[in-house]
Design a protein around this motif. Structure first.
Motif, PDB file in Angstrom:
ATOM      1  N   LEU A 186      42.593  42.662  27.318  1.00 28.39           N
ATOM      2  CA  LEU A 186      43.070  41.921  28.489  1.00 28.39           C
ATOM      3  C   LEU A 186      43.253  42.887  29.645  1.00 28.39           C
ATOM      4  N   GLY A 187      42.530  42.653  30.745  1.00 29.59           N
ATOM      5  CA  GLY A 187      42.644  43.484  31.932  1.00 29.59           C
ATOM      6  C   GLY A 187      43.218  42.705  33.094  1.00 29.59           C
ATOM      7  N   ARG A 188      43.533  43.416  34.163  1.00 27.37           N
ATOM      8  CA  ARG A 188      44.032  42.743  35.356  1.00 27.37           C
ATOM      9  C   ARG A 188      43.691  43.583  36.584  1.00 27.37           C
ATOM     10  N   ILE A 189      43.450  42.916  37.700  1.00 25.85           N
ATOM     11  CA  ILE A 189      43.199  43.583  38.976  1.00 25.85           C
ATOM     12  C   ILE A 189      44.059  42.936  40.056  1.00 25.85           C
ATOM     13  N   ASN A 190      44.508  43.766  40.972  1.00 27.26           N
ATOM     14  CA  ASN A 190      45.257  43.282  42.130  1.00 27.26           C
ATOM     15  C   ASN A 190      44.305  42.452  42.996  1.00 27.26           C
ATOM     16  N   THR A 191      44.727  41.278  43.417  1.00 24.56           N
ATOM     17  CA  THR A 191      43.855  40.417  44.223  1.00 24.56           C
ATOM     18  C   THR A 191      43.465  41.071  45.545  1.00 24.56           C
ATOM     19  N   LEU A 192      44.247  42.054  46.017  1.00 26.98           N
ATOM     20  CA  LEU A 192      43.918  42.737  47.271  1.00 26.98           C
ATOM     21  C   LEU A 192      42.703  43.646  47.132  1.00 26.98           C
ATOM     22  N   LEU A 193      42.251  43.898  45.897  1.00 30.78           N
ATOM     23  CA  LEU A 193      41.059  44.713  45.692  1.00 30.78           C
ATOM     24  C   LEU A 193      39.775  43.896  45.807  1.00 30.78           C
ATOM     25  N   ILE A 194      39.892  42.581  45.879  1.00 33.03           N
ATOM     26  CA  ILE A 194      38.726  41.703  45.907  1.00 33.03           C
ATOM     27  C   ILE A 194      38.275  41.496  47.355  1.00 33.03           C
ATOM     28  N   ALA A 195      37.004  41.735  47.610  1.00 30.77           N
ATOM     29  CA  ALA A 195      36.485  41.644  48.980  1.00 30.77           C
ATOM     30  C   ALA A 195      36.424  40.194  49.452  1.00 30.77           C
ATOM     31  N   PRO A 196      36.797  39.951  50.712  1.00 33.45           N
ATOM     32  CA  PRO A 196      36.580  38.619  51.284  1.00 33.45           C
ATOM     33  C   PRO A 196      35.117  38.425  51.662  1.00 33.45           C
ATOM     34  N   PRO A 197      34.650  37.163  51.734  1.00 32.63           N
ATOM     35  CA  PRO A 197      35.403  35.942  51.464  1.00 32.63           C
ATOM     36  C   PRO A 197      35.669  35.786  49.973  1.00 32.63           C
ATOM     37  N   HIS A 198      36.810  35.221  49.616  1.00 32.66           N
ATOM     38  CA  HIS A 198      37.214  35.110  48.227  1.00 32.66           C
ATOM     39  C   HIS A 198      36.512  33.940  47.547  1.00 32.66           C
ATOM     40  N   THR A 199      35.564  34.297  46.716  1.00 34.96           N
ATOM     41  CA  THR A 199      34.786  33.326  45.954  1.00 34.96           C
ATOM     42  C   THR A 199      34.711  33.791  44.509  1.00 34.96           C
ATOM     43  N   ALA A 200      34.178  32.924  43.648  1.00 31.40           N
ATOM     44  CA  ALA A 200      33.965  33.326  42.260  1.00 31.40           C
ATOM     45  C   ALA A 200      33.008  34.512  42.196  1.00 31.40           C
ATOM     46  N   GLY A 201      32.063  34.560  43.131  1.00 30.59           N
ATOM     47  CA  GLY A 201      31.104  35.665  43.161  1.00 30.59           C
ATOM     48  C   GLY A 201      31.764  36.986  43.498  1.00 30.59           C
ATOM     49  N   SER A 202      32.676  36.996  44.502  1.00 29.99           N
ATOM     50  CA  SER A 202      33.336  38.254  44.871  1.00 29.99           C
ATOM     51  C   SER A 202      34.304  38.698  43.777  1.00 29.99           C
ATOM     52  N   LEU A 203      34.923  37.750  43.079  1.00 27.11           N
ATOM     53  CA  LEU A 203      35.788  38.098  41.951  1.00 27.11           C
ATOM     54  C   LEU A 203      34.964  38.697  40.814  1.00 27.11           C
ATOM     55  N   LYS A 204      33.836  38.079  40.502  1.00 29.36           N
ATOM     56  CA  LYS A 204      32.960  38.590  39.442  1.00 29.36           C
ATOM     57  C   LYS A 204      32.474  39.994  39.778  1.00 29.36           C
ATOM     58  N   THR A 205      32.087  40.209  41.030  1.00 29.87           N
ATOM     59  CA  THR A 205      31.594  41.515  41.458  1.00 29.87           C
ATOM     60  C   THR A 205      32.677  42.574  41.350  1.00 29.87           C
ATOM     61  N   CYS A 206      33.918  42.240  41.735  1.00 33.62           N
ATOM     62  CA  CYS A 206      35.021  43.195  41.679  1.00 33.62           C
ATOM     63  C   CYS A 206      35.323  43.596  40.239  1.00 33.62           C
ATOM     64  N   ILE A 207      35.357  42.620  39.343  1.00 32.41           N
ATOM     65  CA  ILE A 207      35.585  42.924  37.923  1.00 32.41           C
ATOM     66  C   ILE A 207      34.474  43.819  37.393  1.00 32.41           C
ATOM     67  N   ALA A 208      33.230  43.507  37.776  1.00 29.19           N
ATOM     68  CA  ALA A 208      32.089  44.306  37.325  1.00 29.19           C
ATOM     69  C   ALA A 208      32.204  45.743  37.814  1.00 29.19           C
ATOM     70  N   LYS A 209      32.644  45.936  39.055  1.00 25.04           N
ATOM     71  CA  LYS A 209      32.791  47.281  39.597  1.00 25.04           C
ATOM     72  C   LYS A 209      33.881  48.040  38.860  1.00 25.04           C
ATOM     73  N   VAL A 210      35.039  47.409  38.685  1.00 18.97           N
ATOM     74  CA  VAL A 210      36.163  48.062  38.018  1.00 18.97           C
ATOM     75  C   VAL A 210      35.803  48.441  36.577  1.00 18.97           C
ATOM     76  N   GLU A 211      35.036  47.594  35.918  1.00 18.50           N
ATOM     77  CA  GLU A 211      34.681  47.829  34.520  1.00 18.50           C
ATOM     78  C   GLU A 211      33.439  48.703  34.355  1.00 18.50           C
ATOM     79  N   GLY A 212      32.830  49.144  35.469  1.00 24.15           N
ATOM     80  CA  GLY A 212      31.653  49.997  35.377  1.00 24.15           C
ATOM     81  C   GLY A 212      30.423  49.268  34.878  1.00 24.15           C
ATOM     82  N   LEU A 213      30.318  47.984  35.210  1.00 25.81           N
ATOM     83  CA  LEU A 213      29.195  47.160  34.771  1.00 25.81           C
ATOM     84  C   LEU A 213      28.163  47.033  35.883  1.00 25.81           C
TER      85      LEU A 213
END
Length: 356
Positions: free
Chosen positions: A189-216
């Motif tokens: 179980l991981g977690r990221i601060n919502t302020l790290l997610i680039a606007p505009p806030h969409t499912a795509g930007s959330l997916k991209t942020c998780i992928a970046k943090v996880e090195g994917l």
């Protein structure tokens, strides 16, 4: 474009006066609007992959929010002019391609002709609670992010909004350990601060942020299109990248530990992928020197600036020696900013780097 739970459909006709969405209880008709002290512009930097550290950070332990005196911004204070000034002060290129969002939760960027008041008592960019969000094309800089020894520590904030998530491998190995794991009894179980997610806030930007943090793998990679983000563990279909998400309320996808979003078919970057990222046109084009690390060291308490390392790991660096303070000892150490094989960027001590 569809809307996910958590998107606020309401709007107020009363403008925000305190920079936080509320009204100023002391505001009176006829009261002077001039500032009595120094005026500053607060902002957060992003690429499409997520948050980017500032060259002018406000806090030592939160280098993603920057602050610059208003007097450094030449008039007229239009969005186009502010973009040029911020990019110049942050050593970032292509300001004409940058986007400005105010507030950060906005679904569309501001028009270049829009004027922002940088000397009003309240408004966009005039408090750290209501910063300007600048989204740039590339994080490439000609100089490294500065490290100041005089910055204060950001006070503990119990109102941080997190997105909780689980990642599932494309190799059918089930859930995998999250790099942002915070519970030793549930390391997937991981977690990221919502302020790290680039606007505009969409499912795509959330997916991209998780992928970046996880090195994917991230957008542009052939395997990226195979990754799917599910709103919760019981969802039958994945979210569309264009689905809007609001992180302003208490309820949104991934807002609860017990109800995380799920990233499925996650694919790890390969050596070929990393080589591609380090080409002259890539975001780390100046990180061309290869080096081997000679020790295994964990710096969990020193994140995000310090990078946890493994012996014999190959990294890339620009070879520029910088001095960075350790939050645990308050001592300054010489070393290098490096990119590891997972695409993570951080500081390592000079004594553990062996150039090859």
């Amino acid at each position: 474009m569809s809307t996910l739970p958590g998107r606020d459909h309401t709007s107020s006709s009363t403008p925000s006066l305190d920079g936080k969405g509320g009204t100023d209880p002391d505001a009176k008709v006829g009261k002077s609007t001039k500032r009595t002290g120094p005026s500053y512009v607060y902002y957060r930097l992003y690429t499409k992959l997520g948050a980017l550290e500032s060259n002018h950070p406000l806090y030592n332990n939160d280098r993603f929010i920057g602050r610059i005196p208003s007097k450094l911004f030449a008039p007229p204070h239009t969005v186009a002019s502010i973009k040029r000034s911020l990019c110049k002060l942050e050593d970032l290129s292509e300001p004409d391609k940058a986007l400005v969002f105010t507030p950060i939760s906005s679904l569309a960027p501001k028009e270049d002709s829009t004027r922002l008041s940088l000397y009003a008592p309240f408004g966009p960019g005039l408090s750290e609670q209501d910063p300007i969000a600048l989204v740039v094309e590339s994080e490439k800089r000609s100089e490294e992010v500065s490290q100041s020894e005089t910055l204060p520590e950001c006070p503990d904030d119990t109102n941080i909004h997190y997105v909780y998530y689980r990642v599932y491998s494309s190799e059918g190995k089930g859930e995998i350990k999250a790099k942002t794991s915070f519970d030793e009894n549930d390391i997937s179980l991981g977690r990221i601060n919502t302020l790290l997610i680039a606007p505009p806030h969409t499912a795509g930007s959330l997916k991209t942020c998780i992928a970046k943090v996880e090195g994917l793998v991230t957008p542009g990679h052939a395997s990226y299109k195979d990754k799917e983000l599910f709103q919760d563990m019981t969802s039958d279909t994945a979210m569309s990248d264009t689905d809007d998400i609001s992180f302003q309320g208490d309820t949104y996808p991934g807002s609860e530990e017990g109800d995380p979003v799920a990233l499925v078919n996650a694919t790890t970057n390969t050596a070929v992928d990393q080589k591609a990222e380090l080409t002259p046109d890539g975001p780390y084009s100046n990180f061309t020197k290869r080096a081997r690390l000679t020790l295994t060291l964990g710096y969990e308490t020193n994140k995000p600036t310090w990078l946890s390392i493994n012996k014999d790991e190959i990294v890339h660096t620009d070879g520029v020696i910088v001095s960075v303070r350790s939050p645990t000892t308050n001592d300054f150490w010489p070393g290098y900013m490096v990119i590891n094989s997972k695409g993570e960027k951080g500081f390592v001590q000079q004594c553990v780097v062996e150039f090859i």
